[in-house]
Write a protein that holds these residues in place. Sequence first.
Motif, PDB file in Angstrom:
ATOM      1  N   PHE A  54      -6.339   8.303  -5.482  1.00  0.00           N
ATOM      2  CA  PHE A  54      -6.962   7.448  -6.484  1.00  0.00           C
ATOM      3  C   PHE A  54      -7.516   6.174  -5.857  1.00  0.00           C
ATOM      4  O   PHE A  54      -8.634   5.755  -6.142  1.00  0.00           O
ATOM      5  CB  PHE A  54      -5.947   7.096  -7.580  1.00  0.00           C
ATOM      6  CG  PHE A  54      -6.554   6.327  -8.722  1.00  0.00           C
ATOM      7  CD1 PHE A  54      -7.518   6.900  -9.527  1.00  0.00           C
ATOM      8  CD2 PHE A  54      -6.155   5.024  -8.985  1.00  0.00           C
ATOM      9  CE1 PHE A  54      -8.084   6.189 -10.579  1.00  0.00           C
ATOM     10  CE2 PHE A  54      -6.710   4.312 -10.032  1.00  0.00           C
ATOM     11  CZ  PHE A  54      -7.675   4.899 -10.825  1.00  0.00           C
ATOM     12  N   LEU A  55      -6.728   5.544  -4.949  1.00  0.00           N
ATOM     13  CA  LEU A  55      -7.208   4.340  -4.280  1.00  0.00           C
ATOM     14  C   LEU A  55      -8.422   4.660  -3.419  1.00  0.00           C
ATOM     15  O   LEU A  55      -9.362   3.868  -3.339  1.00  0.00           O
ATOM     16  CB  LEU A  55      -6.096   3.725  -3.434  1.00  0.00           C
ATOM     17  CG  LEU A  55      -4.940   3.067  -4.194  1.00  0.00           C
ATOM     18  CD1 LEU A  55      -3.955   2.451  -3.208  1.00  0.00           C
ATOM     19  CD2 LEU A  55      -5.456   2.000  -5.146  1.00  0.00           C
ATOM     20  N   ARG A  56      -8.414   5.814  -2.777  1.00  0.00           N
ATOM     21  CA  ARG A  56      -9.568   6.192  -1.954  1.00  0.00           C
ATOM     22  C   ARG A  56     -10.790   6.422  -2.828  1.00  0.00           C
ATOM     23  O   ARG A  56     -11.903   6.043  -2.464  1.00  0.00           O
ATOM     24  CB  ARG A  56      -9.247   7.438  -1.139  1.00  0.00           C
ATOM     25  CG  ARG A  56      -8.311   7.167   0.044  1.00  0.00           C
ATOM     26  CD  ARG A  56      -8.372   8.303   1.062  1.00  0.00           C
ATOM     27  NE  ARG A  56      -7.883   9.550   0.505  1.00  0.00           N
ATOM     28  CZ  ARG A  56      -6.610   9.936   0.537  1.00  0.00           C
ATOM     29  NH1 ARG A  56      -5.698   9.159   1.093  1.00  0.00           N
ATOM     30  NH2 ARG A  56      -6.247  11.086   0.024  1.00  0.00           N
ATOM     31  N   MET A  60     -10.798   0.856  -2.980  1.00  0.00           N
ATOM     32  CA  MET A  60     -10.188  -0.419  -3.331  1.00  0.00           C
ATOM     33  C   MET A  60     -10.048  -1.366  -2.141  1.00  0.00           C
ATOM     34  O   MET A  60      -9.962  -2.571  -2.317  1.00  0.00           O
ATOM     35  CB  MET A  60      -8.798  -0.183  -3.923  1.00  0.00           C
ATOM     36  CG  MET A  60      -8.813   0.419  -5.311  1.00  0.00           C
ATOM     37  SD  MET A  60      -8.954  -0.822  -6.567  1.00  0.00           S
ATOM     38  CE  MET A  60      -7.289  -1.490  -6.569  1.00  0.00           C
ATOM     39  N   ALA A  61      -9.973  -0.844  -0.938  1.00  0.00           N
ATOM     40  CA  ALA A  61      -9.722  -1.693   0.221  1.00  0.00           C
ATOM     41  C   ALA A  61     -10.707  -1.394   1.337  1.00  0.00           C
ATOM     42  O   ALA A  61     -10.332  -0.895   2.406  1.00  0.00           O
ATOM     43  CB  ALA A  61      -8.285  -1.511   0.699  1.00  0.00           C
ATOM     44  N   PRO A  62     -11.978  -1.694   1.152  1.00  0.00           N
ATOM     45  CA  PRO A  62     -12.972  -1.375   2.177  1.00  0.00           C
ATOM     46  C   PRO A  62     -12.926  -2.294   3.389  1.00  0.00           C
ATOM     47  O   PRO A  62     -13.524  -1.987   4.413  1.00  0.00           O
ATOM     48  CB  PRO A  62     -14.300  -1.536   1.428  1.00  0.00           C
ATOM     49  CG  PRO A  62     -14.001  -2.543   0.370  1.00  0.00           C
ATOM     50  CD  PRO A  62     -12.583  -2.282  -0.059  1.00  0.00           C
ATOM     51  N   TRP A  68      -5.155  -6.849   3.029  1.00  0.00           N
ATOM     52  CA  TRP A  68      -4.176  -7.927   2.977  1.00  0.00           C
ATOM     53  C   TRP A  68      -3.955  -8.396   1.539  1.00  0.00           C
ATOM     54  O   TRP A  68      -2.818  -8.606   1.108  1.00  0.00           O
ATOM     55  CB  TRP A  68      -4.655  -9.100   3.840  1.00  0.00           C
ATOM     56  CG  TRP A  68      -4.259  -9.001   5.272  1.00  0.00           C
ATOM     57  CD1 TRP A  68      -5.020  -8.590   6.323  1.00  0.00           C
ATOM     58  CD2 TRP A  68      -2.975  -9.305   5.812  1.00  0.00           C
ATOM     59  NE1 TRP A  68      -4.306  -8.620   7.495  1.00  0.00           N
ATOM     60  CE2 TRP A  68      -3.038  -9.060   7.217  1.00  0.00           C
ATOM     61  CE3 TRP A  68      -1.779  -9.755   5.276  1.00  0.00           C
ATOM     62  CZ2 TRP A  68      -1.958  -9.257   8.060  1.00  0.00           C
ATOM     63  CZ3 TRP A  68      -0.699  -9.958   6.130  1.00  0.00           C
ATOM     64  CH2 TRP A  68      -0.791  -9.715   7.498  1.00  0.00           C
ATOM     65  N   SER A  69      -5.039  -8.567   0.803  1.00  0.00           N
ATOM     66  CA  SER A  69      -4.904  -9.077  -0.562  1.00  0.00           C
ATOM     67  C   SER A  69      -4.191  -8.081  -1.471  1.00  0.00           C
ATOM     68  O   SER A  69      -3.375  -8.464  -2.314  1.00  0.00           O
ATOM     69  CB  SER A  69      -6.275  -9.435  -1.140  1.00  0.00           C
ATOM     70  OG  SER A  69      -7.125  -8.308  -1.179  1.00  0.00           O
ATOM     71  N   LEU A  70      -4.468  -6.792  -1.270  1.00  0.00           N
ATOM     72  CA  LEU A  70      -3.766  -5.783  -2.069  1.00  0.00           C
ATOM     73  C   LEU A  70      -2.274  -5.779  -1.750  1.00  0.00           C
ATOM     74  O   LEU A  70      -1.445  -5.586  -2.644  1.00  0.00           O
ATOM     75  CB  LEU A  70      -4.354  -4.392  -1.808  1.00  0.00           C
ATOM     76  CG  LEU A  70      -5.576  -3.980  -2.613  1.00  0.00           C
ATOM     77  CD1 LEU A  70      -5.957  -2.538  -2.274  1.00  0.00           C
ATOM     78  CD2 LEU A  70      -5.341  -4.119  -4.107  1.00  0.00           C
ATOM     79  N   GLY A  71      -1.935  -5.994  -0.479  1.00  0.00           N
ATOM     80  CA  GLY A  71      -0.519  -6.064  -0.105  1.00  0.00           C
ATOM     81  C   GLY A  71       0.185  -7.228  -0.771  1.00  0.00           C
ATOM     82  O   GLY A  71       1.308  -7.088  -1.275  1.00  0.00           O
TER      83      GLY A  71
END
Length: 277
Positions: A54-56, A60-62, A68-71
């Motif tokens: 789903f994240l792929r 969401m994190a290109p 870092w922000s998602l973490g």
Amino acid sequence: MVAPRRRSDSQRPLLDEEEAADVDDISPTTDDDSTGRIALADPDDDEPKPSGPFLRALNMAPTTRDRWSLGLLAAGIALFLPLTWTLVLTADVAALGYFAPHPPLNALAITLFALGVAPVQPPTPPPGVRALRLATHQRVLAGFAVPLMAVGTSFMWWNKEVHGAAHYTTWHAWFGCATLLWVLVQALVGGLSVWAGGAAFGGGAKAKAVYKYHRLSGYLLIGLSLATAFLAGGYSTWAVSRGPAYTPLRVGAFYIGIPLIAIGLGLRIRTSKMKFA
């Protein structure tokens, strides 16, 4: 050897305003062929991809910044939501009456606000991914977050009403009221700016202009909702009355968890998506 035909201008794909604005979010690098040509670097070439299909799919994190922000966002939620629920569920829930659902439901709503905002923050992806991001944003917020906040706040209002207690006597109460009213207006304006191509606001560029302000308003709104939760967990009479034994829970949830959520979302903001000049 026949040279490849160049596409005419009419055949070239066009970038809309958001996509063009986000090109500068990807850092240029020089090709290795020493020709001096400039290519767009793929930020995922040497970085692990987000886990889960789903994240792929949402991309969401290109960039490293997004990872870092998602973490930080995940760490903040992992502290804020379960510790808030624990603070309530370890009390005498029956004695809390109509107040009991208020903190858990509103904490869940704020968590969903953060999760619903996150997909539309990274640089603009291809159209199919952009549509999936927007659909996810709408379903999470309109389908779950907004109703949960309305119900959770209503429980608090009714609890004061049945006990004959005064309303709006603290900053938390005033901020909470402002947050709920703002949430309802925000959801309505956001929906009207994209439904039916934004026809309610004239469509096209006019609707895009409204959505730009909707985006800015959303960041201010989630900041207000986090501040409201911080005031509740940090200073409300009920939270403080839990005593020293529950201070670590309050510190983890509200003094550490909430700032981590705010920092995580803040790092993902793309000002290029909000050009007001």
